[in-house]
Design a protein around this motif. Sequence first.
Motif, PDB file in Angstrom:
ATOM      1  N   PRO A 198     -17.217   2.921  25.425  1.00  0.00           N
ATOM      2  CA  PRO A 198     -16.610   3.163  26.745  1.00  0.00           C
ATOM      3  C   PRO A 198     -17.066   2.135  27.789  1.00  0.00           C
ATOM      4  CG  PRO A 198     -18.580   4.474  26.522  1.00  0.00           C
ATOM      5  CD  PRO A 198     -18.509   3.628  25.276  1.00  0.00           C
ATOM      6  N   PHE A 199     -16.406   2.130  28.950  1.00  0.00           N
ATOM      7  CA  PHE A 199     -16.757   1.142  29.972  1.00  0.00           C
ATOM      8  C   PHE A 199     -18.033   1.513  30.721  1.00  0.00           C
ATOM      9  CE2 PHE A 199     -14.674   4.019  33.011  1.00  0.00           C
ATOM     10  CZ  PHE A 199     -15.502   3.878  34.114  1.00  0.00           C
ATOM     11  N   ASN A 200     -18.398   2.803  30.735  1.00  0.00           N
ATOM     12  CA  ASN A 200     -19.539   3.186  31.591  1.00  0.00           C
ATOM     13  C   ASN A 200     -20.897   2.877  30.963  1.00  0.00           C
ATOM     14  OD1 ASN A 200     -19.155   5.204  29.671  1.00  0.00           O
ATOM     15  ND2 ASN A 200     -19.975   6.799  30.981  1.00  0.00           N
ATOM     16  N   TYR A 201     -20.932   2.863  29.630  1.00  0.00           N
ATOM     17  CA  TYR A 201     -22.130   2.406  28.915  1.00  0.00           C
ATOM     18  C   TYR A 201     -21.641   1.418  27.851  1.00  0.00           C
ATOM     19  CZ  TYR A 201     -25.349   6.024  30.672  1.00  0.00           C
ATOM     20  OH  TYR A 201     -26.153   6.827  31.444  1.00  0.00           O
ATOM     21  N   PRO A 202     -21.107   0.278  28.275  1.00  0.00           N
ATOM     22  CA  PRO A 202     -20.420  -0.579  27.298  1.00  0.00           C
ATOM     23  C   PRO A 202     -21.358  -1.136  26.236  1.00  0.00           C
ATOM     24  CG  PRO A 202     -20.606  -1.693  29.434  1.00  0.00           C
ATOM     25  CD  PRO A 202     -21.102  -0.289  29.627  1.00  0.00           C
ATOM     26  N   LEU A 203     -22.618  -1.290  26.562  1.00  0.00           N
ATOM     27  CA  LEU A 203     -23.559  -1.805  25.567  1.00  0.00           C
ATOM     28  C   LEU A 203     -24.165  -0.634  24.790  1.00  0.00           C
ATOM     29  CD1 LEU A 203     -25.050  -4.425  24.614  1.00  0.00           C
ATOM     30  CD2 LEU A 203     -26.931  -3.676  26.054  1.00  0.00           C
ATOM     31  N   ASN A 204     -24.771   0.291  25.527  1.00  0.00           N
ATOM     32  CA  ASN A 204     -25.552   1.339  24.885  1.00  0.00           C
ATOM     33  C   ASN A 204     -24.716   2.235  23.979  1.00  0.00           C
ATOM     34  OD1 ASN A 204     -26.676   4.360  25.141  1.00  0.00           O
ATOM     35  ND2 ASN A 204     -28.313   2.884  24.921  1.00  0.00           N
ATOM     36  N   GLU A 205     -23.600   2.712  24.489  1.00  0.00           N
ATOM     37  CA  GLU A 205     -22.857   3.685  23.676  1.00  0.00           C
ATOM     38  C   GLU A 205     -22.137   3.001  22.530  1.00  0.00           C
ATOM     39  OE1 GLU A 205     -20.980   6.807  26.089  1.00  0.00           O
ATOM     40  OE2 GLU A 205     -22.945   7.647  25.662  1.00  0.00           O
ATOM     41  N   THR A 206     -21.796   1.727  22.694  1.00  0.00           N
ATOM     42  CA  THR A 206     -21.209   0.995  21.579  1.00  0.00           C
ATOM     43  C   THR A 206     -22.254   0.855  20.473  1.00  0.00           C
ATOM     44  OG1 THR A 206     -19.846  -0.234  23.128  1.00  0.00           O
ATOM     45  CG2 THR A 206     -20.104  -1.181  20.936  1.00  0.00           C
ATOM     46  N   PHE A 207     -23.471   0.458  20.877  1.00  0.00           N
ATOM     47  CA  PHE A 207     -24.503   0.220  19.872  1.00  0.00           C
ATOM     48  C   PHE A 207     -25.033   1.508  19.244  1.00  0.00           C
ATOM     49  CE2 PHE A 207     -25.720  -4.280  19.566  1.00  0.00           C
ATOM     50  CZ  PHE A 207     -24.644  -4.764  20.255  1.00  0.00           C
ATOM     51  N   CYS A 208     -24.905   2.628  19.970  1.00  0.00           N
ATOM     52  CA  CYS A 208     -25.328   3.913  19.382  1.00  0.00           C
ATOM     53  C   CYS A 208     -24.437   4.291  18.204  1.00  0.00           C
ATOM     54  CB  CYS A 208     -25.280   5.024  20.422  1.00  0.00           C
ATOM     55  SG  CYS A 208     -26.577   4.857  21.617  1.00  0.00           S
ATOM     56  N   MET A 209     -23.262   3.653  18.114  1.00  0.00           N
ATOM     57  CA  MET A 209     -22.401   3.894  16.951  1.00  0.00           C
ATOM     58  C   MET A 209     -22.490   2.717  15.983  1.00  0.00           C
ATOM     59  SD  MET A 209     -19.010   5.478  18.812  1.00  0.00           S
ATOM     60  CE  MET A 209     -18.638   4.036  19.786  1.00  0.00           C
ATOM     61  N   LEU A 210     -22.411   1.520  16.562  1.00  0.00           N
ATOM     62  CA  LEU A 210     -22.317   0.321  15.735  1.00  0.00           C
ATOM     63  C   LEU A 210     -23.570   0.103  14.858  1.00  0.00           C
ATOM     64  CD1 LEU A 210     -20.484  -2.635  17.083  1.00  0.00           C
ATOM     65  CD2 LEU A 210     -22.600  -3.173  16.015  1.00  0.00           C
ATOM     66  N   ILE A 211     -24.743   0.294  15.429  1.00  0.00           N
ATOM     67  CA  ILE A 211     -25.971   0.019  14.662  1.00  0.00           C
ATOM     68  C   ILE A 211     -26.146   1.021  13.513  1.00  0.00           C
ATOM     69  CG2 ILE A 211     -28.523  -0.024  14.829  1.00  0.00           C
ATOM     70  CD1 ILE A 211     -27.130  -2.608  15.845  1.00  0.00           C
ATOM     71  N   PRO A 212     -26.031   2.336  13.765  1.00  0.00           N
ATOM     72  CA  PRO A 212     -26.131   3.249  12.611  1.00  0.00           C
ATOM     73  C   PRO A 212     -25.037   2.994  11.573  1.00  0.00           C
ATOM     74  CG  PRO A 212     -25.899   4.495  14.677  1.00  0.00           C
ATOM     75  CD  PRO A 212     -25.984   3.058  15.041  1.00  0.00           C
ATOM     76  N   ALA A 213     -23.830   2.654  12.050  1.00  0.00           N
ATOM     77  CA  ALA A 213     -22.745   2.383  11.097  1.00  0.00           C
ATOM     78  C   ALA A 213     -23.133   1.201  10.203  1.00  0.00           C
ATOM     79  CB  ALA A 213     -21.441   2.090  11.840  1.00  0.00           C
ATOM     80  N   LEU A 214     -23.654   0.142  10.823  1.00  0.00           N
ATOM     81  CA  LEU A 214     -24.012  -1.055  10.049  1.00  0.00           C
ATOM     82  C   LEU A 214     -25.187  -0.793   9.116  1.00  0.00           C
ATOM     83  CD1 LEU A 214     -23.845  -3.916  12.688  1.00  0.00           C
ATOM     84  CD2 LEU A 214     -22.460  -3.689  10.623  1.00  0.00           C
ATOM     85  N   ILE A 215     -26.213  -0.189   9.655  1.00  0.00           N
ATOM     86  CA  ILE A 215     -27.453  -0.075   8.880  1.00  0.00           C
ATOM     87  C   ILE A 215     -27.264   0.836   7.655  1.00  0.00           C
ATOM     88  CG2 ILE A 215     -28.696   1.889   9.921  1.00  0.00           C
ATOM     89  CD1 ILE A 215     -31.040  -0.140  10.377  1.00  0.00           C
ATOM     90  N   MET A 216     -26.255   1.712   7.734  1.00  0.00           N
ATOM     91  CA  MET A 216     -25.981   2.560   6.570  1.00  0.00           C
ATOM     92  C   MET A 216     -25.105   1.853   5.538  1.00  0.00           C
ATOM     93  SD  MET A 216     -27.866   5.049   7.120  1.00  0.00           S
ATOM     94  CE  MET A 216     -27.519   6.109   5.727  1.00  0.00           C
ATOM     95  N   GLY A 217     -24.686   0.600   5.823  1.00  0.00           N
ATOM     96  CA  GLY A 217     -23.967  -0.175   4.810  1.00  0.00           C
ATOM     97  C   GLY A 217     -22.468  -0.272   5.007  1.00  0.00           C
ATOM     98  N   ASN A 218     -21.971   0.230   6.138  1.00  0.00           N
ATOM     99  CA  ASN A 218     -20.538   0.109   6.412  1.00  0.00           C
ATOM    100  C   ASN A 218     -20.236  -1.281   6.960  1.00  0.00           C
ATOM    101  OD1 ASN A 218     -19.759   3.145   6.217  1.00  0.00           O
ATOM    102  ND2 ASN A 218     -21.549   3.119   7.567  1.00  0.00           N
ATOM    103  N   THR A 219     -18.978  -1.673   6.947  1.00  0.00           N
ATOM    104  CA  THR A 219     -18.574  -2.880   7.661  1.00  0.00           C
ATOM    105  C   THR A 219     -17.784  -2.440   8.897  1.00  0.00           C
ATOM    106  OG1 THR A 219     -16.540  -3.162   6.385  1.00  0.00           O
ATOM    107  CG2 THR A 219     -18.532  -4.259   5.558  1.00  0.00           C
TER     108      THR A 219
END
Length: 544
Positions: free
Chosen positions: A189-210
């Motif tokens: 979202p725009f209100n936490y464009p870094l934090n809330e994106t990374f709260c999804m993106l990092i767990p998604a990546l580290i678990m082996g997803n692309t």
Amino acid sequence: MSVTSESLTHLFPLDEAAIPEAWRRPKPLHQRQYLLDGELREWSGATQEVLTPIYTRLTDGTLAPRVIGSYPLLDEAESLKALDAAVRAYDHGRGEWPALSVAERIAAVEKFTRLIVDQKKEIVQLLLWEIGKSAADSEKEFDRTIDYIRNTIDALKDMDRDSSRFTIEEGIIGQIRRSPLGVVLCMGPFNYPLNETFCMLIPALIMGNTVLFKPPKHGALLHFPLLQAFAEAFPKGVVNTVYGRGNAIVPALMTSGKIDVLALIGSSRVADSLKKLHPKSNRLRAVLGLDAKNVAIIMPDADLDVAIKESVLGALSFNGQRCTALKLFMVHESIAEDFVQRLATEINKLKPGMPWDEKVNITPLPEPQKPNYLAEVIADAQAKGARIVNEGGGTTAGPLVYPALLYPVQEGMKVWREEQFGPVVPVASFAHVDQAIQYIIDSDHGQQVSIFGSESQEVAHLVDQLVNQVSRVNINAQCQRGPDTFPFTGRKDSAEGTLSVNDALRSFSIRTVVATKQTEANKQILNDIVDGQESSFLSTRFIL
Ligand code: G3H
């Protein structure tokens, strides 16, 4: 000093010299690159101009929008190429990234973290300029994100330790681990464009997803300094960016049927329509953080000092632009007048200004249409019997809106049900607390609630009524997401799935079991695999 449109206008900078040196951006950032299949590609097509909410004050006393950059608007064909790159990198779970050991994936995320820490200054500066978040809060958002990544790594190590053993039950030997899900479309979202994106993106990546990652419309440029880090830290195709208008590119991604997880923090309307576009509804998993209309219930025996302090924070931190913000106050009628007067006094102590101003509270809003929408909501409430209680409430200068405390608010007004997501504080009164509970029962949302009261039996009664309506009940405290180890979710139109340092690892993976009957021959095979370190999955090694 009373607040007028003119006094608010004077808070905007006249020229570069009026901006503290550390925050000056003399040159716009015209981004033309995007990350696709491990390469930073050049885009020569359409672009999106980025306007900052920090307008420039002209000598004639008017405000002029200012362009701080632009970014690519990929078309559908290019977005589908990004999707194909993510699909290839996953390769049905046989790609390099999903096949790596947990330790190797952690090492890549650690490398990425080192690279982005070097970019802190530029990212924080872009956060401030793109969405008008105060310098202190922009910095906090960056630091909280880095902490989140580090805590995620620790949580995964714990999880890996727990699953690095065999279980024997009823003559069956099994090893149970978590495996990736596939290709994740990640939109923050725009209100936490870094934090809330990374709260999804990092767990998604580290678990082996692309990942296919679409930055938000406001808060897109701040991801530019990260593209090189993504390219350096991860194998090609593991992270791909899709810059563009959501409605022009995302529907094709969903109808392709190749997205395995929709990870979105945004509106329930958008989530609803995107999910319906996927041809294989059972294949699609959704991890969603959506709208909310969190209520504060103020009981007659509440400690008003605490209630007022938490209410101001809850309603107006980052101008009320938080999904967790308190968006409706329901106050017992015996104290309602006192509550609104005291709340109005505290609201008027908030400092409006530019995001770099010391101790600033109210800053310009990044969504260009928001001031008009808020004016509409306020006018609608006034026409239906509410008044603006605080002096100067609702006064506007360009994108800067001085908070408005509305009372008494009631059913039939827009602000009764709509999520204002801005500096409007609606207060209603109730004769019996059941009216407040009924409001929450009837709501389309079910994220959080705050209860203010001091009588334990009454608080207990409310807690028991409300825990089955929302996902977090706060006692004598505002609503909030943190600490990030607490589960963050919601009922109804507020969320799907759970985010937190621990839960997100689970949301972006699935439990998988390898099992065999406990015969001598099978035990020998397992021992040989483990002793020879022949499998990433069947293994008793763990990371310390
Ligand atoms: O926009 C919603 C955010 O998740 C709120 O997070 O409560 O930490 O401000 P916060």
